[in-house]
Write an enzyme that holds these catalytic residues in place. Structure first.
Site, PDB file in Angstrom:
ATOM      1  N   TYR A  51     -21.378 -26.577  70.526  1.00 46.69           N
ATOM      2  CA  TYR A  51     -20.793 -27.654  69.681  1.00 46.69           C
ATOM      3  C   TYR A  51     -21.681 -28.854  69.692  1.00 46.69           C
ATOM      4  O   TYR A  51     -21.344 -29.617  68.942  1.00 46.69           O
ATOM      5  CB  TYR A  51     -19.435 -28.257  70.080  1.00 46.69           C
ATOM      6  CG  TYR A  51     -18.387 -27.236  70.159  1.00 46.69           C
ATOM      7  CD1 TYR A  51     -17.861 -26.984  69.063  1.00 46.69           C
ATOM      8  CD2 TYR A  51     -17.721 -26.667  71.442  1.00 46.69           C
ATOM      9  CE1 TYR A  51     -16.610 -25.753  68.992  1.00 46.69           C
ATOM     10  CE2 TYR A  51     -16.849 -25.566  71.558  1.00 46.69           C
ATOM     11  CZ  TYR A  51     -16.174 -25.198  70.229  1.00 46.69           C
ATOM     12  OH  TYR A  51     -15.292 -24.362  70.178  1.00 46.69           O
TER      13      TYR A  51
ATOM     14  N   HIS B  91     -18.831 -33.138  64.456  1.00 49.81           N
ATOM     15  CA  HIS B  91     -17.684 -33.749  65.295  1.00 49.81           C
ATOM     16  C   HIS B  91     -18.288 -34.349  66.669  1.00 49.81           C
ATOM     17  O   HIS B  91     -17.650 -34.998  67.411  1.00 49.81           O
ATOM     18  CB  HIS B  91     -16.701 -32.623  65.668  1.00 49.81           C
ATOM     19  CG  HIS B  91     -15.108 -33.143  65.434  1.00 49.81           C
ATOM     20  ND1 HIS B  91     -14.953 -34.202  64.655  1.00 49.81           N
ATOM     21  CD2 HIS B  91     -14.237 -32.276  65.725  1.00 49.81           C
ATOM     22  CE1 HIS B  91     -13.654 -34.061  64.785  1.00 49.81           C
ATOM     23  NE2 HIS B  91     -13.082 -33.038  65.492  1.00 49.81           N
TER      24      HIS B  91
ATOM     25  N   TYR C  65     -11.990 -31.370  75.521  1.00 48.24           N
ATOM     26  CA  TYR C  65     -12.013 -30.911  73.978  1.00 48.24           C
ATOM     27  C   TYR C  65     -11.484 -32.271  73.108  1.00 48.24           C
ATOM     28  O   TYR C  65     -10.736 -32.889  73.620  1.00 48.24           O
ATOM     29  CB  TYR C  65     -11.369 -29.687  73.608  1.00 48.24           C
ATOM     30  CG  TYR C  65     -11.999 -28.590  74.003  1.00 48.24           C
ATOM     31  CD1 TYR C  65     -13.163 -28.013  73.195  1.00 48.24           C
ATOM     32  CD2 TYR C  65     -11.920 -27.687  75.282  1.00 48.24           C
ATOM     33  CE1 TYR C  65     -13.778 -26.774  73.627  1.00 48.24           C
ATOM     34  CE2 TYR C  65     -12.525 -26.858  75.691  1.00 48.24           C
ATOM     35  CZ  TYR C  65     -13.609 -26.457  75.064  1.00 48.24           C
ATOM     36  OH  TYR C  65     -14.330 -25.182  75.365  1.00 48.24           O
TER      37      TYR C  65
END
Length: 206
Positions: A14, A19, A68
């Site tokens: 990620y 994000h 997360y």
């Protein structure tokens, strides 16, 4: 003391996602101001340092929650409680799809505007924390949002991304001094937003 929380998802998969621009910003801050080594604390990777201001150095804790994105509040709440701080001592750096790419806005309090990470922080510490909102643009339709935020920045986009996160780091003494309006202005001065492509669907605004 300040808590500078960079929102994002953990792991290399990620790392370059839209994000994760909040996490990229606090990493830039840690580099710029020579924060100490990262340690596993508060369900996060955390490091400590200090930021110079005209009234003296301000201690800061950088948090990169490993919970997360949607559970960010658990980590932030744990750190805030440990240091006996208030929401005003917490600054969340995160991606804002309702700001055009490269735009930057500071805000204190308010709603989550559909951002589950901000909703999580609000659930754990209340809404009155400070928000450093880094614009990543809107894909144009709500059904496209999840793919948009979990996709990597394109190589050409990293030019403005790097400029923006470096500006967030360079201008930090204004934030540490409590002058969020001046901080916002200085970030935008150091990293003017890229000119919008008229064919793009990103929409600006607050």
């Amino acid at each position: 003391m300040l808590i500078l929380a960079g929102l994002g998802n953990p792991g290399s998969k990620y790392a370059k996602n839209r994000h994760n621009i909040g996490m990229m910003a606090v990493e830039a801050i840690a580099r710029r101001w020579n924060f100490g080594p990262e340690k596993s604390r508060f369900q996060s990777l955390a490091c400590e340092g200090s930021i110079p201001t005209p009234d003296g150095a301000v201690k800061a804790l950088i948090l990169k929650p490993q919970t997360y994105y949607n559970d960010t509040g658990r980590a932030v709440g744990e750190a805030m409680k440990f240091y006996k701080l208030t929401p005003a001592d917490v600054v969340a750096f995160y991606d804002e799809i309702d700001l055009a790419e490269g735009r930057f806005r500071m805000k204190t309090g308010g709603g989550a505007a559909g951002n589950n990470g901000i909703r999580s922080i609000t659930a754990h510490i209340g809404a009155d924390f400070r928000r450093a909102r880094l614009g990543t643009g809107h894909p144009g339709h709500k059904d496209l949002v999840q793919h948009h935020v979990l996709s990597d920045f394109h190589k050409v986009e990293m030019i403005w991304v790097n400029a923006l996160i470096d500006a967030c780091a360079d201008a930090l003494p204004f934030l540490a001094a409590g002058d969020d309006e001046r901080y916002q202005a200085e970030v935008l001065r150091l990293a003017p937003a890229p000119k919008l492509d008229p064919r793009a669907h990103a929409r600006g605004g607050d």
